[in-house]
Design an enzyme around this catalytic site. Structure first.
Site, PDB file in Angstrom:
ATOM      1  N   CYS A  71       0.842  -1.206   0.000  1.00  0.00           N
ATOM      2  CA  CYS A  71       0.000   0.000   0.000  1.00  0.00           C
ATOM      3  C   CYS A  71       0.875   1.254   0.000  1.00  0.00           C
ATOM      4  O   CYS A  71       1.571   1.505  -0.958  1.00  0.00           O
ATOM      5  CB  CYS A  71      -0.975  -0.048   1.168  1.00  0.00           C
ATOM      6  SG  CYS A  71      -2.356   1.095   0.992  1.00  0.00           S
ATOM      7  N   HIS A  88      -3.489  -5.630   1.033  1.00  0.00           N
ATOM      8  CA  HIS A  88      -2.827  -5.848   2.320  1.00  0.00           C
ATOM      9  C   HIS A  88      -2.794  -7.323   2.702  1.00  0.00           C
ATOM     10  O   HIS A  88      -3.686  -7.796   3.401  1.00  0.00           O
ATOM     11  CB  HIS A  88      -3.587  -5.092   3.424  1.00  0.00           C
ATOM     12  CG  HIS A  88      -3.415  -3.611   3.357  1.00  0.00           C
ATOM     13  ND1 HIS A  88      -2.376  -2.961   3.983  1.00  0.00           N
ATOM     14  CD2 HIS A  88      -4.138  -2.655   2.751  1.00  0.00           C
ATOM     15  CE1 HIS A  88      -2.478  -1.662   3.754  1.00  0.00           C
ATOM     16  NE2 HIS A  88      -3.529  -1.444   3.009  1.00  0.00           N
ATOM     17  N   GLU A 132      -1.085  -8.677   4.925  1.00  0.00           N
ATOM     18  CA  GLU A 132      -0.967  -8.805   6.388  1.00  0.00           C
ATOM     19  C   GLU A 132      -2.326  -8.722   7.081  1.00  0.00           C
ATOM     20  O   GLU A 132      -2.447  -9.079   8.238  1.00  0.00           O
ATOM     21  CB  GLU A 132       0.003  -7.750   6.933  1.00  0.00           C
ATOM     22  CG  GLU A 132      -0.558  -6.353   7.144  1.00  0.00           C
ATOM     23  CD  GLU A 132      -0.692  -5.530   5.860  1.00  0.00           C
ATOM     24  OE1 GLU A 132      -0.541  -6.093   4.767  1.00  0.00           O
ATOM     25  OE2 GLU A 132      -0.970  -4.314   5.971  1.00  0.00           O
TER      26      GLU A 132
END
Lengths: 91, 230
Positions: B86, B203, B205
């Site tokens: 990002c 994302h 994560e």
């Protein structure tokens, strides 16, 4: 001495903000008057130097390295000397 | 494999990345403050998401000049791994470690939602464990993820197999409807020519455990770990 820097998206890059504003201007009745809208940034630098040529060269490097991303943006700048600015204001 | 998560003023996905690596995957991970130029102790650097320097001027434009980025550049030059997520992707673009630039989303809106990614290549350390064509569900959250590159750069990316993920629909078609931000050629993530620097807007994560809604993001980190074990 001042530098006035203008940064806009390159012609080849679609400017969605500009398009949205153009659409709003059409809604306001300016559709016939406005052909295109490009939105950009205006950056004013207060410079310490006194040599406009040298300042211009420095500002160009600042634009290339930081103020504009030349992948997507064009820039132009003016170096404004205080005396000329004052004369302009007096007119 | 030791991970370093770079922290800029305004980073806000740094803890999520740290948790994904050290909590969910149980690997050593540490934070690296942006003023620290020494990153020599790490095998893989993560440049996380957020709003570094408030996104002032352009996303990633100021973070690029933080002392740590000199370390990131050296690390990349040595062929070690860098992943930018990002805002981290935006920083890698601004720093020239990856080609192209980011524009405002074509909708002019901040988009926060799950997207489907089609894996375009397995030939990177970040996707070695994912088959080409495989679909992953991973969330995005950004206002400036509209990837742009000129025609020559796009041709170069295609030719060198540098496009890693594309936005797709549930059937794996890269349609305009499946493109959440107007990205050129539905591009969601790219790598550099030497394939050790990777940037993506989604994302991984945030999709690290089923309880979060998806564990597909794990596949990216597991690929990195498998690469280290090779």
């Amino acid at each position: 001495m001042k530098a006035k820097v203008y940064v806009t998206l390159r012609k080849s890059v679609l400017d969605p903000q500009g398009k949205a504003v153009q659409h709003a201007l059409e809604t306001l009745g300016f559709g016939r008057s406005v052909k295109d809208v490009r939105i950009g940034k205006y950056i004013e630098l207060e410079l310490t130097g006194t040599d406009p040529a040298k300042a211009g060269e420095e500002v160009r490097v600042m634009c290339e390295k930081l103020l504009a991303n030349t992948v997507i943006e064009d820039y132009r700048y003016e170096i404004v000397e205080p005396a000329r600015e004052a004369a302009k204001a007096a007119r | 494999m030791k991970f370093g998560v770079v922290v800029f003023p305004g980073s806000n996905c740094d803890h999520d990345c740290w948790y994904a690596l050290s909590g969910a995957l149980g690997r050593p991970a540490e934070f690296i403050w942006h003023k620290d130029g020494d990153v020599s102790g790490y095998d893989c650097l993560v440049v996380p998401g957020g709003f570094s320097y408030g996104d002032y001027l352009r996303t990633g434009a100021i973070a690029r000049f933080s002392p740590v980025m000199e370390g990131v550049r050296r690390h990349a030059e040595q062929g070690k791994l860098v992943i930018g997520i990002c805002n981290g992707f935006q920083i890698l673009l601004e720093s020239g470690l990856l080609p192209g630039a980011m524009l405002r989303n074509d909708s002019l809106k901040f988009v926060c939602s799950y997207v489907t990614l089609r894996t375009e290549t397995s030939a990177t350390p970040f996707t070695r464990g994912i088959k080409k064509g495989e679909l992953l569900r991973i969330p995005i959250a950004h206002g400036e993820g509209n990837y742009y590159a000129d025609e020559a750069t796009l041709a170069e990316l295609e030719k060198n197999d540098q496009i890693v993920f594309r936005y797709a629909d549930a059937a794996g078609r890269t349609t305009a409807e499946a493109n959440p931000n107007g990205s050129l050629s539905n591009i969601a993530g790219i790598c550099n020519k030497s394939r050790n620097v990777f940037g993506l807007m989604p994302h991984p994560e945030r999709a690290i455990e089923a309880s979060l809604g998806s564990a597909d993001g794990r596949r990216v980190f597991e690929s990195i770990l498998a690469e280290a074990a090779r």
